[in-house]
Design a protein around this motif. Structure first.
Motif, PDB file in Angstrom:
ATOM      1  N   PRO A 348       0.797  -1.240   0.000  1.00  0.00           N
ATOM      2  CA  PRO A 348       0.000   0.000   0.000  1.00  0.00           C
ATOM      3  C   PRO A 348       0.829   1.290   0.000  1.00  0.00           C
ATOM      4  N   PRO A 349       1.942   1.373   0.771  1.00  0.00           N
ATOM      5  CA  PRO A 349       2.775   2.571   0.636  1.00  0.00           C
ATOM      6  C   PRO A 349       3.384   2.700  -0.764  1.00  0.00           C
ATOM      7  N   PHE A 350       3.760   1.560  -1.357  1.00  0.00           N
ATOM      8  CA  PHE A 350       4.285   1.571  -2.721  1.00  0.00           C
ATOM      9  C   PHE A 350       3.261   2.161  -3.688  1.00  0.00           C
ATOM     10  N   VAL A 351       1.986   1.801  -3.475  1.00  0.00           N
ATOM     11  CA  VAL A 351       0.907   2.351  -4.308  1.00  0.00           C
ATOM     12  C   VAL A 351       0.908   3.872  -4.224  1.00  0.00           C
ATOM     13  N   GLY A 352       1.099   4.395  -3.020  1.00  0.00           N
ATOM     14  CA  GLY A 352       1.107   5.841  -2.837  1.00  0.00           C
ATOM     15  C   GLY A 352       2.230   6.529  -3.590  1.00  0.00           C
ATOM     16  N   PHE A 353       3.416   5.952  -3.550  1.00  0.00           N
ATOM     17  CA  PHE A 353       4.556   6.572  -4.232  1.00  0.00           C
ATOM     18  C   PHE A 353       4.391   6.526  -5.750  1.00  0.00           C
ATOM     19  N   VAL A 354       3.920   5.394  -6.265  1.00  0.00           N
ATOM     20  CA  VAL A 354       3.684   5.307  -7.708  1.00  0.00           C
ATOM     21  C   VAL A 354       2.590   6.289  -8.119  1.00  0.00           C
ATOM     22  N   ALA A 355       1.544   6.372  -7.308  1.00  0.00           N
ATOM     23  CA  ALA A 355       0.433   7.286  -7.613  1.00  0.00           C
ATOM     24  C   ALA A 355       0.894   8.736  -7.641  1.00  0.00           C
ATOM     25  N   HIS A 356       1.801   9.082  -6.734  1.00  0.00           N
ATOM     26  CA  HIS A 356       2.278  10.464  -6.654  1.00  0.00           C
ATOM     27  C   HIS A 356       3.031  10.858  -7.917  1.00  0.00           C
ATOM     28  N   TYR A 357       3.801   9.932  -8.476  1.00  0.00           N
ATOM     29  CA  TYR A 357       4.648  10.265  -9.621  1.00  0.00           C
ATOM     30  C   TYR A 357       4.045   9.868 -10.971  1.00  0.00           C
ATOM     31  N   ALA A 358       3.122   8.886 -10.980  1.00  0.00           N
ATOM     32  CA  ALA A 358       2.588   8.422 -12.258  1.00  0.00           C
ATOM     33  C   ALA A 358       1.064   8.382 -12.301  1.00  0.00           C
ATOM     34  N   GLY A 359       0.410   8.413 -11.147  1.00  0.00           N
ATOM     35  CA  GLY A 359      -1.051   8.372 -11.116  1.00  0.00           C
ATOM     36  C   GLY A 359      -1.573   7.067 -10.533  1.00  0.00           C
ATOM     37  N   LEU A 360      -2.755   7.130  -9.931  1.00  0.00           N
ATOM     38  CA  LEU A 360      -3.336   5.951  -9.284  1.00  0.00           C
ATOM     39  C   LEU A 360      -3.682   4.843 -10.273  1.00  0.00           C
ATOM     40  N   GLN A 361      -4.013   5.199 -11.516  1.00  0.00           N
ATOM     41  CA  GLN A 361      -4.327   4.161 -12.492  1.00  0.00           C
ATOM     42  C   GLN A 361      -3.118   3.272 -12.759  1.00  0.00           C
ATOM     43  N   TRP A 362      -1.939   3.877 -12.805  1.00  0.00           N
ATOM     44  CA  TRP A 362      -0.729   3.077 -12.944  1.00  0.00           C
ATOM     45  C   TRP A 362      -0.529   2.178 -11.729  1.00  0.00           C
ATOM     46  N   SER A 363      -0.783   2.717 -10.540  1.00  0.00           N
ATOM     47  CA  SER A 363      -0.641   1.928  -9.314  1.00  0.00           C
ATOM     48  C   SER A 363      -1.545   0.704  -9.342  1.00  0.00           C
ATOM     49  N   PHE A 364      -2.826   0.927  -9.658  1.00  0.00           N
ATOM     50  CA  PHE A 364      -3.775  -0.182  -9.677  1.00  0.00           C
ATOM     51  C   PHE A 364      -3.454  -1.171 -10.800  1.00  0.00           C
ATOM     52  N   GLY A 365      -2.927  -0.674 -11.903  1.00  0.00           N
ATOM     53  CA  GLY A 365      -2.517  -1.562 -12.982  1.00  0.00           C
ATOM     54  C   GLY A 365      -1.398  -2.489 -12.559  1.00  0.00           C
ATOM     55  N   ILE A 366      -0.441  -1.942 -11.800  1.00  0.00           N
ATOM     56  CA  ILE A 366       0.659  -2.770 -11.296  1.00  0.00           C
ATOM     57  C   ILE A 366       0.138  -3.803 -10.296  1.00  0.00           C
ATOM     58  N   ILE A 367      -0.743  -3.381  -9.395  1.00  0.00           N
ATOM     59  CA  ILE A 367      -1.298  -4.304  -8.401  1.00  0.00           C
ATOM     60  C   ILE A 367      -2.102  -5.411  -9.074  1.00  0.00           C
ATOM     61  N   ALA A 368      -2.723  -5.117 -10.222  1.00  0.00           N
ATOM     62  CA  ALA A 368      -3.473  -6.152 -10.951  1.00  0.00           C
ATOM     63  C   ALA A 368      -2.575  -7.325 -11.325  1.00  0.00           C
ATOM     64  N   MET A 369      -1.278  -7.054 -11.525  1.00  0.00           N
ATOM     65  CA  MET A 369      -0.354  -8.113 -11.895  1.00  0.00           C
ATOM     66  C   MET A 369      -0.236  -9.176 -10.799  1.00  0.00           C
ATOM     67  N   PHE A 370      -0.512  -8.794  -9.561  1.00  0.00           N
ATOM     68  CA  PHE A 370      -0.493  -9.784  -8.484  1.00  0.00           C
ATOM     69  C   PHE A 370      -1.578 -10.840  -8.705  1.00  0.00           C
ATOM     70  N   GLY A 371      -2.722 -10.435  -9.279  1.00  0.00           N
ATOM     71  CA  GLY A 371      -3.756 -11.410  -9.618  1.00  0.00           C
ATOM     72  C   GLY A 371      -3.235 -12.414 -10.633  1.00  0.00           C
ATOM     73  N   GLY A 372      -2.521 -11.909 -11.649  1.00  0.00           N
ATOM     74  CA  GLY A 372      -1.919 -12.797 -12.637  1.00  0.00           C
ATOM     75  C   GLY A 372      -0.877 -13.703 -12.013  1.00  0.00           C
ATOM     76  N   LEU A 373      -0.105 -13.170 -11.044  1.00  0.00           N
ATOM     77  CA  LEU A 373       0.899 -13.985 -10.353  1.00  0.00           C
ATOM     78  C   LEU A 373       0.230 -15.127  -9.589  1.00  0.00           C
ATOM     79  N   ILE A 374      -0.908 -14.840  -8.969  1.00  0.00           N
ATOM     80  CA  ILE A 374      -1.628 -15.884  -8.234  1.00  0.00           C
ATOM     81  C   ILE A 374      -2.037 -17.009  -9.179  1.00  0.00           C
ATOM     82  N   VAL A 375      -2.583 -16.662 -10.344  1.00  0.00           N
ATOM     83  CA  VAL A 375      -2.994 -17.682 -11.315  1.00  0.00           C
ATOM     84  C   VAL A 375      -1.793 -18.527 -11.724  1.00  0.00           C
ATOM     85  N   PHE A 376      -0.660 -17.875 -11.988  1.00  0.00           N
ATOM     86  CA  PHE A 376       0.555 -18.601 -12.396  1.00  0.00           C
ATOM     87  C   PHE A 376       1.027 -19.553 -11.294  1.00  0.00           C
ATOM     88  N   LEU A 377       1.075 -19.067 -10.062  1.00  0.00           N
ATOM     89  CA  LEU A 377       1.551 -19.898  -8.953  1.00  0.00           C
ATOM     90  C   LEU A 377       0.609 -21.065  -8.686  1.00  0.00           C
TER      91      LEU A 377
END
Length: 398
Positions: A348-377
């Protein structure tokens, strides 16, 4: 005076008394989470500053883990529950009184500490009450925590709608929860202090547990991101008013709570591995839907998918990990839980830093990759590993 003399309540009364404190824990946390956007606005915090603020709560939670474990070796879980609940309510009031970023950081550190005192002690008591029943009842405690979170968020929505400031909101909730604490503490199970174990509290996950640990990390990262940032995302990316933003958080909680109450039946029909794959896919698709179609209806539907996705992953993974042949069930669960908690701590703090410099949509897009990681694992889980194991008493990781 022995335990039997002290425990004069029936198993049903003890179950209800314990459930009340699961409710207090969930309601107190959701009360804070529902007002994050308001407090962010009041203190004039940017996204990066909010990331620092949010970092304090899981730090306090993890810092207090060994302290709470030590206390439980000297005092009954009932005493620690009483301490943790009152401490939580006092700190909640103080959070509402903060007027600077660093005051909020300090208060959230202690809020995390209070949550840990309450969480570990109610789970210790939950295991004790479970011993009074021949059927599993721990899932109902976890479901009630989520239900309390939904109720707390719903009350927050009402407070936002009527423009009641967080200070008064938190005071009202704290007073009511303290009254419940003092009234129902007598209906909880008295347990003798747990003898000090000479074994290490934590050991790193072995090769068998590594994939399960990473799944827990990814799931907890997504879940806590939704707790801390979902309402703010609706305000900044969807451009919704504050009442709608809080409602979006409530929608997510409803989906998560529903998923937890329905999870056992779905797993029985489809199997753990299939449900885990669907769960990871729901997280991935839900977050990307909110990112690429940032409108009220589409983003809200994305939140519903994420809520269902995160609802049952950790309990299902715990039941698989409990079959480790190299570690006891309790050690295995402690190992992957601790790794999972770093998802709460770091992301969650990482989300804040990415959001500050690139926007919250980028933050949520990166977090979405964790869903893909779960499917892979999950795809790497062998047939032997996914076979049903005997019931495992699951700790409440919330």
């Amino acid at each position: 005076m022995d335990e039997q003399t002290i425990n004069t309540r029936t198993p049903k009364q003890l179950r209800i008394g314990t459930a009340i404190f699961f409710f207090i824990s969930g309601f107190g946390y959701a009360t804070w989470a529902s007002r994050i956007p308001t407090i962010k606005h009041q203190l004039h915090l940017n996204d990066a500053q909010l990331g620092i603020v949010l970092f304090a709560l899981p730090v306090g939670l993890m810092f207090t883990m060994p302290i709470t474990s030590k206390l439980l070796t000297h005092y009954s879980s009932r005493g620690i529950i009483l301490l943790g609940s009152i401490f939580l309510n006092v700190i909640l009031v103080l959070i509402g009184l903060t007027n600077s970023m660093w005051q909020l950081v300090v208060m959230l550190f202690f809020f995390g500490s209070a949550r840990n005192l309450l969480t570990l002690s109610i789970n210790t008591m939950g295991v004790g009450v479970q011993g009074l029943y021949s059927k599993s009842i721990m899932a109902s405690f976890h479901g009630l925590w989520s239900l309390a979170g939904f109720a707390g968020a719903a009350v927050g929505l009402v407070m936002v709608y009527f423009n009641i400031i967080p200070t008064w909101h938190f005071v009202i909730v704290s007073v009511l929860l303290t009254i419940f604490t003092l009234y129902f503490i007598k209906d909880t199970l008295y347990q003798k202090p747990i003898p000090q174990s000479k074994k290490p509290i934590f050991s790193l996950p072995d090769k068998y547990l590594l994939k399960f640990s990473l799944i827990c990390f990814a799931c907890m990262a997504c879940e806590n991101t939704m707790y801390d940032w979902s309402a703010i995302y609706f305000q900044k990316a969807v451009h919704a008013e504050k009442t709608t933003a809080t409602a979006a958080f409530v929608i997510y909680l409803v989906a998560m709570t529903s998923g937890r109450f329905l999870g056992d039946k779905v797993v029985t029909r489809l199997g753990i591995k299939t449900v885990l794959k669907f769960s990871g896919s729901f997280i991935f698709c839900g977050l990307l839907l909110a990112v690429f179609l940032p409108y009220i209806i589409t983003a809200a539907f994305g939140y519903i998918l994420v809520g269902f996705g995160v609802s049952c992953i950790v309990p299902m993974v715990y039941s698989l990990a409990g079959k480790s042949k190299n570690m006891s069930s309790s050690s295995a669960l402690a190992s992957i839980s601790t790794v999972g908690y770093f998802g709460f701590l770091l992301v969650p703090p990482f989300v804040g830093f990415v959001a500050h410099y690139a926007g919250l949509q980028w933050s949520f897009g990166i977090i979405a990759m964790f869903g893909g990681l779960i499917v892979f694992l999950v795809s790497k889980i062998t047939e032997e590993q996914q076979e049903q194991s005997s019931p495992v008493i699951l700790p409440d990781y919330e």
